[in-house]
Design a protein around this motif. Sequence first.
Motif, short mmCIF file in Angstrom:
data_model
loop_
_atom_site.label_atom_id
_atom_site.label_comp_id
_atom_site.label_asym_id
_atom_site.label_seq_id
_atom_site.Cartn_x
_atom_site.Cartn_y
_atom_site.Cartn_z
N ILE A 307 55.49 16.73 29.95
CA ILE A 307 54.34 17.36 29.85
C ILE A 307 53.78 17.78 30.99
O ILE A 307 53.46 16.65 31.86
CB ILE A 307 53.43 16.39 28.75
N VAL A 359 49.34 17.51 22.13
CA VAL A 359 49.55 18.83 23.00
C VAL A 359 48.27 19.40 22.61
O VAL A 359 47.55 19.92 23.35
CB VAL A 359 50.70 19.73 22.57
N VAL A 368 49.19 23.70 28.97
CA VAL A 368 50.08 22.64 28.69
C VAL A 368 51.38 23.33 28.73
O VAL A 368 51.63 24.17 28.05
CB VAL A 368 49.92 21.81 27.58
#
Length: 436
Positions: A307, A359, A368
């Motif tokens: 991520i 997220v 992101v």
Amino acid sequence: MKVKKFGGTSVGSAARIKNVAALISGDGCNVVVLSAMSGTTNSLVEIAAAVKDGDCARALNLVDELAAKYDAVISELYADASAKAAAKEITDNIFGQLRQLAAKEYSAQLEKEIVAKGELISTNLTNCYLHETGVKSVLLPALDYMRIDLHGEPDMEYIGTHLKELLAANAGADLYITQGFICRNEKGEVDNLQRGGSDYTASLIGAAIGADEIEIWTDIDGMHNNDPRFVEDTRPVHNLHFEEAAELAYFGAKILHPTCILPARMHNVPVRLLNTLDPSAEGTLIENKMCGNAIKAVAAKDNITAIKIKSGRMLLAYGFLKKVFEIFEKYETSIDMITTSEVGVSLTIDNERNLEPIVEELSRLGSVTIDRDMVIVCVVGDLEWKNRGFEAKALEALCNVPVRMISYGGSNYNISFLIRKEDKVRALRMLSYHLF
Ligand code: ASP
Ligand code: MG
């Protein structure tokens, strides 16, 4: 006194139990920790799942199937009719309890009681076999001394006191047999140390009694310098520091459960990995000692999600990382690897359960990006920063592999690379070629 732990495949058949009995008899008065026979804990989990589905008939069927397997083991294991009868009585009793549990209403507690039966069976069968062969072994019930607290952490004081009492009460035995994996919780209920937890049991016992050594017996001659499933000509590493072993265990070397390292390390009890199929092989000795000046091994951990959070707001700001970490904390997701730049941070997780809300919340901090199906390749060895050249060598080995993240300097023992799943085997082979 040593602690010797044998895993599920090492006690996986009547023949293998006989082999273990030969290995533990006549080697002094040690504590022997056994897992359930291989496949049994999975079957018990399946039984619990059937109970959860409300399918009592299926649960009972599965219990019968498992019982039949053990009948076959019993007829093969014992020569003597009275030993056979003694073992049969014990397993009949345990399978009777399982049938009762299978007919009850599901709860998480019920499941724990069901999955605890595997180790109870394997230890009893082995103990009966030892008696048949004239060894005065004593069974130490793990449920009488192994205990975790409210947070699932081992209650070392309780374990130490109760285990020592049990050992003293049974002084004069040839050896002691006990169950891996199972324990009680702070309320005294049956619980366990999580799947694969028998290594942890062995380590906790070793720490609690200050054992001379903890031996973990498996089917391979120690921890190898690379993954033998993907790389040819891997070799066992004979000496590892606890920290190196911890990195390898956590990052994929399946031979040792990661939780096993800490208690042994804290109480300075060496851990030796040995092979039941080749008992004279040197194996791997893990201790608080660094055999320096070398890269020791490579391991890989699959199913990693990367991520990246990028934000202009991170520039020269403080508190940005805290906000990021708080989100992961909130969703109880641990971070494996992390790298930062002036305007962004990349990190990895191995559990996507809460990815969506994570997220969503991260998006409030910046843009992101997610990369799935990634692999962490971890290079372990004497990577103290003042040493020269080791990082360069590892990087050089990966010069034809796209690398998404690199993490170095978090410990003196490892460099981690994040790469794509499809590059994993090539990367492992290149690292072996360049480093060993
Ligand atoms: N029997 C348990 C399992 O299969 C514990 C162990 O084998 O270490 O997870
Ligand atoms: Mg350096």
